[in-house]
Design a protein around this motif. Structure first.
Motif, PDB file in Angstrom:
ATOM      1  N   ARG A  26       1.382   9.758  -5.478  1.00  7.15           N
ATOM      2  CA  ARG A  26       1.954  11.092  -5.299  1.00  7.15           C
ATOM      3  C   ARG A  26       2.786  11.484  -6.517  1.00  7.15           C
ATOM      4  O   ARG A  26       2.769  12.646  -6.938  1.00  7.15           O
ATOM      5  N   PHE A  27       3.481  10.513  -7.082  1.00  9.14           N
ATOM      6  CA  PHE A  27       4.286  10.780  -8.275  1.00  9.14           C
ATOM      7  C   PHE A  27       3.399  11.210  -9.436  1.00  9.14           C
ATOM      8  O   PHE A  27       3.697  12.186 -10.142  1.00  9.14           O
ATOM      9  N   VAL A  28       2.298  10.486  -9.645  1.00  7.02           N
ATOM     10  CA  VAL A  28       1.380  10.823 -10.731  1.00  7.02           C
ATOM     11  C   VAL A  28       0.766  12.196 -10.497  1.00  7.02           C
ATOM     12  O   VAL A  28       0.688  13.037 -11.412  1.00  7.02           O
ATOM     13  N   GLU A  29       0.323  12.454  -9.275  1.00  8.57           N
ATOM     14  CA  GLU A  29      -0.302  13.739  -8.947  1.00  8.57           C
ATOM     15  C   GLU A  29       0.639  14.911  -9.187  1.00  8.57           C
ATOM     16  O   GLU A  29       0.223  15.983  -9.642  1.00  8.57           O
ATOM     17  N   GLN A  30       1.908  14.717  -8.877  1.00 11.61           N
ATOM     18  CA  GLN A  30       2.882  15.798  -8.997  1.00 11.61           C
ATOM     19  C   GLN A  30       3.454  15.937 -10.404  1.00 11.61           C
ATOM     20  O   GLN A  30       4.195  16.885 -10.681  1.00 11.61           O
ATOM     21  N   SER A  31       3.088  15.005 -11.291  1.00  6.93           N
ATOM     22  CA  SER A  31       3.643  15.023 -12.648  1.00  6.93           C
ATOM     23  C   SER A  31       3.087  16.149 -13.507  1.00  6.93           C
ATOM     24  O   SER A  31       3.694  16.540 -14.502  1.00  6.93           O
TER      25      SER A  31
ATOM     26  N   LEU B  39       0.829  -1.206   0.000  1.00  8.69           N
ATOM     27  CA  LEU B  39       0.000   0.000   0.000  1.00  8.69           C
ATOM     28  C   LEU B  39       0.860   1.253   0.000  1.00  8.69           C
ATOM     29  O   LEU B  39       0.570   2.227  -0.708  1.00  8.69           O
ATOM     30  N   GLN B  40       1.930   1.247   0.796  1.00  7.27           N
ATOM     31  CA  GLN B  40       2.804   2.412   0.856  1.00  7.27           C
ATOM     32  C   GLN B  40       3.459   2.667  -0.497  1.00  7.27           C
ATOM     33  O   GLN B  40       3.610   3.823  -0.919  1.00  7.27           O
ATOM     34  N   ARG B  41       3.835   1.596  -1.182  1.00  6.52           N
ATOM     35  CA  ARG B  41       4.438   1.769  -2.514  1.00  6.52           C
ATOM     36  C   ARG B  41       3.443   2.405  -3.476  1.00  6.52           C
ATOM     37  O   ARG B  41       3.792   3.309  -4.245  1.00  6.52           O
ATOM     38  N   TRP B  42       2.175   1.974  -3.408  1.00  8.14           N
ATOM     39  CA  TRP B  42       1.171   2.545  -4.301  1.00  8.14           C
ATOM     40  C   TRP B  42       0.820   3.978  -3.900  1.00  8.14           C
ATOM     41  O   TRP B  42       0.477   4.794  -4.758  1.00  8.14           O
ATOM     42  N   ARG B  43       0.937   4.314  -2.634  1.00  8.94           N
ATOM     43  CA  ARG B  43       0.747   5.721  -2.236  1.00  8.94           C
ATOM     44  C   ARG B  43       1.836   6.599  -2.856  1.00  8.94           C
ATOM     45  O   ARG B  43       1.566   7.701  -3.339  1.00  8.94           O
ATOM     46  N   GLU B  44       3.060   6.080  -2.849  1.00 12.32           N
ATOM     47  CA  GLU B  44       4.166   6.827  -3.461  1.00 12.32           C
ATOM     48  C   GLU B  44       3.938   6.992  -4.960  1.00 12.32           C
ATOM     49  O   GLU B  44       4.223   8.067  -5.524  1.00 12.32           O
ATOM     50  N   ILE B  45       3.400   5.956  -5.605  1.00 10.80           N
ATOM     51  CA  ILE B  45       3.106   6.046  -7.039  1.00 10.80           C
ATOM     52  C   ILE B  45       2.033   7.100  -7.291  1.00 10.80           C
ATOM     53  O   ILE B  45       2.132   7.907  -8.232  1.00 10.80           O
TER      54      ILE B  45
END
Length: 318
Positions: free
Chosen positions: A145-150, A137-143
């Motif tokens: 955030r990456f998409v949101e900030q892209s 779950l933590q890995r997908w949260r990081e993903i």
């Protein structure tokens, strides 16, 4: 009828995957020019090869490449308006390719969108009690955030529990009176979970492709007719087979027993048990209200789409 020229051009990454093929079929059905990214146009796997041939018969454009071939990925993205990632992989390479197209002035940002499919729960609303689920779950949260900030417009699709994964595909070896459910009744059996039928996931994903209401939001496939407990499913089956109430043997596994089994399990089995604990005991799929500022629910957005209820789904096993 809306002309095809007004439909966004769709690229599906992971079209041969379990849910990707349903998304591709829905895209064609709704009139979108559809392109799929494939490492090869013929597969040694006869099942996958038949899927590829069916895509060709339906007019899908086959594009050779994969997410690890950056130049081919950029070329594929250049040809479309919406990119759908349905392979369950880390989408960072895909986002990088989208941004490269954008930097070349080729990405129509007011039309373009990245749609991420592949996570059955809202990872931002869930904190698993067991590892390794929390690590995943933590890995997908990081993903996320990456998409949101892209800076790329996005939609996260949460499809919850896929019906085809929980029920037998055929009743040929089932007793007519045995519910073809692949999972035990966890805890008390009364925890509400959300089921989705695969073809509905495909259709809802494509309906969202041109819908500005889903931009930069999480799309929950959680129609009210499919929010149901396992005990309620058994009762539905009893009514369909005209068995008396509680006539079927209900095999419960308590939280205590599940946790004990978890401690003794091998790593791969731990993943499955952690998922069961999260969904069927903790109720992580349904124990929160959707925040409409960041999320939308499909049956409210598309009330005219007659999704398959679990009541209807069970009829195929009679």
């Amino acid at each position: 009828m809306e002309s095809m020229e007004l439909k966004s051009r769709v690229l599906v990454i992971g079209a041969l995957g379990y849910i990707g093929k349903y998304i591709t079929i829905a895209s064609v059905k709704l009139g979108h020019p559809t392109l799929v990214l494939l490492p090869r146009f013929r597969s040694p796997d006869p099942v996958q090869d038949e899927i590829i041939q069916s895509f060709e018969r339906q007019g899908v454009t086959l594009f050779k490449g994969d997410i690890y071939n950056h130049s081919r990925l950029v070329k594929a993205i250049h040809a479309v308006d919406v990119v759908i990632s349905a392979d369950g992989e880390d989408p960072t390479r895909t986002i990088a390719a989208i941004k490269e197209v954008d930097s070349l002035g080729l990405w129509l940002i007011h039309v373009g969108r990245f749609i991420l499919v592949g996570v059955p729960i809202d990872v931002d609303m869930t904190h698993a009690a067991l590892q390794p689920s929390e690590m995943k779950l933590q890995r997908w949260r990081e993903i996320r955030r990456f998409v949101e900030q892209s800076g790329v417009p996005y939609t996260f699709v949460v499809f919850h529990i896929l019906a085809g994964r929980c029920f037998g595909r055929s009743n040929s070896q089932q007793s007519r009176f045995s519910l073809p459910l692949k999972i035990p009744l966890c805890g008390t059996g009364n925890t509400k979970v959300a089921f989705s039928v695969e073809k509905d996931v495909g259709m809802y994903t494509i309906l969202a492709a041109d819908d500005s209401r889903t931009w930069d939001k999480t799309l929950y496939i959680r129609p009210p007719g499919n929010v149901i407990s396992l005990d309620e499913l058994v009762s539905l089956w009893e009514s369909k087979t005209r068995r008396s109430v509680s006539s079927l043997r209900r095999n419960y596994i308590s939280e205590r027993d599940l946790l004990q089994h978890y401690q003794e399990a091998q790593p791969q089995e731990k993943k499955a048990l952690a998922s069961l604990h999260s969904a069927f005991i903790r109720g992580d799929q349904t124990n929160f209200r959707i925040d409409t500022s960041v999320g939308v629910e499909t049956s409210q957005l598309y009330p005219n789409w007659n999704y398959t209820t679990m009541n209807e789904y069970l009829n195929r096993f009679l």
